[in-house]
Design a protein around this motif. Structure first.
Motif, short mmCIF file in Angstrom:
data_model
loop_
_atom_site.label_atom_id
_atom_site.label_comp_id
_atom_site.label_asym_id
_atom_site.label_seq_id
_atom_site.Cartn_x
_atom_site.Cartn_y
_atom_site.Cartn_z
N ALA A 101 3.91 2.57 5.14
CA ALA A 101 2.70 2.97 4.42
C ALA A 101 2.29 1.82 3.50
N LEU A 102 2.92 1.74 2.32
CA LEU A 102 2.60 0.64 1.39
C LEU A 102 3.86 -0.19 1.13
N LEU A 103 4.78 0.39 0.34
CA LEU A 103 5.95 -0.38 -0.09
C LEU A 103 6.82 -0.85 1.08
N THR A 109 -1.22 -2.82 9.50
CA THR A 109 -1.92 -1.67 8.89
C THR A 109 -1.87 -1.74 7.35
N HIS A 110 -1.03 -2.62 6.80
CA HIS A 110 -0.83 -2.64 5.35
C HIS A 110 -2.12 -2.94 4.56
N PRO A 111 -2.90 -3.99 4.95
CA PRO A 111 -4.07 -4.31 4.11
C PRO A 111 -5.05 -3.15 3.95
N LEU A 113 -4.48 0.10 4.13
CA LEU A 113 -3.91 1.16 3.29
C LEU A 113 -3.81 0.69 1.84
N ARG A 114 -3.44 -0.56 1.66
CA ARG A 114 -3.35 -1.11 0.30
C ARG A 114 -4.73 -1.11 -0.37
N GLY A 115 -5.77 -1.35 0.44
CA GLY A 115 -7.14 -1.35 -0.09
C GLY A 115 -7.45 -0.03 -0.78
N ARG A 315 13.78 -4.60 -2.52
CA ARG A 315 14.44 -5.16 -1.34
C ARG A 315 13.49 -5.83 -0.34
N ARG A 316 14.05 -6.73 0.44
CA ARG A 316 13.37 -7.36 1.58
C ARG A 316 14.42 -7.58 2.66
N VAL A 317 13.96 -7.87 3.88
CA VAL A 317 14.90 -8.21 4.96
C VAL A 317 14.34 -9.43 5.70
N ARG A 372 1.82 -10.13 -1.68
CA ARG A 372 1.25 -9.11 -0.79
C ARG A 372 1.47 -7.66 -1.27
N HIS A 373 2.59 -7.40 -1.92
CA HIS A 373 2.87 -6.03 -2.35
C HIS A 373 2.75 -5.86 -3.86
N ARG A 374 2.17 -6.83 -4.54
CA ARG A 374 2.10 -6.72 -6.01
C ARG A 374 1.53 -5.37 -6.42
N CYS A 375 2.04 -4.85 -7.51
CA CYS A 375 1.73 -3.47 -7.90
C CYS A 375 0.24 -3.22 -8.11
N PRO A 376 -0.34 -2.31 -7.35
CA PRO A 376 -1.75 -1.98 -7.57
C PRO A 376 -1.95 -1.06 -8.78
#
Ligand code: HEM
Length: 430
Positions: A101-103, A109-111, A113-115, A315-317, A372-376
């Protein structure tokens, strides 16, 4: 030397001190370990969690700014394995694995949904919500005043700091009017969710937490299935979004987006306010000053976000073999980047242990992430912190902690805050 055979398990050179990321000792005072890691093993494999701990500001920035090499697929996986009874409960509710979804989304699909999140929590929308945030804060302060009058005590962590963020985020998501009991249930569900996924609990407790997480998920599914949702609500906004292939957002993804926003929008801000209030009450004169100088809370909040952020680590992988901080990482290596450590990195901050609301470049910290995932929700969290601290300190300038003893801190791998901030009114005892 570890004999771990998991993808990404290291050789002897990278293993170092014994670490227990779930221990109360670490939760209460993580700074000595961070200092040690940054100095001697800045990219360090922890066999207990099978995570590579990344502790220097510069290495964390490298990770966050390279979302292709460092993916978010593992962001919402349980840190400690869940037992069968808990998994069965989640399975029955369809909540065992949330779709990207987001995190946890590194897909194309992320951009889109993040929008939705960026628009819902834009600086403009937060400004427009200020009267609502102030109203909710004053209503909660009235309840706190009654409790102080009747019992002589109030627990900020379970009261004011918890109640304002959950009411505000539900309001901004456009969730239909709820009773107070239902709002408290949502707060309880989001707390259960983070304890289950980022804590280390026994089988019985896991079962109990999984039931609450499953109830949360079922409630979200019911909301997502409602017809006639307001256009301005989260579900109204998601109904207008198209995925890169032109398809609409399906219900599972809509529920996952809403769950990300509700959990992230409640627990993090509630924890930030608890920590900020606790540190101000603990130090001489800081609480009273917050009520007198309306500009002070802003700097105080930034310092809390730097030194003691509520999201301590994430986390990241790795999608391929790579090198970080001079350490070779194989494909599939799971990383824990430690934001609290970055905020105390002496390469970046002079006297990092000093709380200094007037520090230069106050927003340089990584408390809200980067890239890219900075807190909205950053502007919303800041606004809530500012309003709640200033209003509470102005209304109760004589508030003090009931006991000088240090309260317990959350024992979770990614979140940190005092679990109890019990206050009363009257002069401080020497
Ligand atoms: C003090 C409060 C908060 C802190 C410390 C915080 C911290 C963070 C951090 C560190 C990230 C980056 C995660 C990553 O890089 O993968 C993040 C992402 C996110 N935050 Fe926050 N947050 C806070 C408040 C909020 C609020 C109020 C909301 C919503 C209303 C929110 C919603 C989100 C969402 C949806 C993401 C994921 C964005 C994406 O993947 O594109 N957060 N937050």
């Amino acid at each position: 030397m570890t004999t771990d055979t998991t993808a990404g398990a290291p050789t002897a050179a990278h293993t170092a001190p014994d670490i227990d990321l779930f221990a109360q000792e670490f939760a209460a005072d993580p700074f000595p370990l961070y200092d040690q890691l940054r100095r001697s093993a800045p990219v360090h494999y922890d066999p207990a969690t099978r995570l590579w701990l990344v502790s220097r500001d510069k290495d964390i920035r490298q990770v966050l700014l390279d979302p292709v090499t460092y993916r978010s697929d593992n962001a919402l996986a349980p840190v400690a394995p869940l037992r069968l009874p808990a998994l069965r409960i989640l399975d029955r509710a369809g909540a065992r694995t949330l779709p990207p979804a987001l995190l946890n989304n590194s897909e194309d699909t992320h951009p889109a949904l993040r929008g939705v999140a960026l628009r819902l929590f834009s600086a403009q929308r937060v400004r427009a919500a200020l009267p609502m945030i102030e109203r909710v804060t004053h209503e909660e302060l009235d309840l706190m005043a009654t409790e102080l009058e009747e019992t002589g005590r109030h627990d900020l962590a379970r009261g004011l700091a918890r109640n304002v963020p959950v009411r505000v985020v539900l309001g901004l998501l456009g969730i239909p009017e709820l009773t107070r009991a239902d709002v408290m249930k949502v707060a309880d569900w989001t707390d259960a969710f983070i304890t289950l996924f980022w804590g280390r609990t026994d089988k019985e407790r896991q079962r109990e937490l999984a039931q609450r997480a499953a109830d949360f998920y079922t409630w979200l599914c019911d909301l997502a299935a409602l017809r006639d949702v307001p256009e301005s609500s989260i579900f109204g906004a998601l109904a207008r979004v198209r995925m890169p292939d032109g398809s609409p957002v399906n219900q599972d993804v809509a529920v996952a987006v809403c769950s990300n926003l509700m959990v992230a929008g409640h627990v993090t801000t509630s924890q930030m306010i608890s920590t900020a209030a606790y540190r101000a009450l603990e130090s001489d004169g800081q609480w009273r000053a917050l009520g007198q100088d309306t500009g002070l809370a802003e700097g105080w909040i930034e310092e809390i976000l730097r030194r003691e952020p509520s999201v301590t680590a994430w986390r990241r992988v790795t999608s391929r073999a790579t090198t970080l901080g001079g350490v070779e990482l194989p494909e599939g290596a799971e990383l824990l980047f430690m934001l609290t450590s970055a905020g105390s990195d002496p390469e970046v901050y002079e006297d990092p242990e000093r709380m200094c609301p007037m520090r230069g470049a106050p927003r340089r910290h990584l408390g809200f992430g980067l890239g890219r995932h900075r807190c909205p929700g950053a502007e919303l969290a800041r606004a809530e912190g500012r309003v709640v601290l200033t209003a509470a300190a102005a209304r109760f300038p004589d508030l003090r902690l009931t006991t000088p003893d240090r309260p317990p801190f959350l024992e979770l791998v990614s979140f940190r805050a005092p679990t109890r901030v019990e206050v009363t009114r009257g002069p401080r005892t020497p």
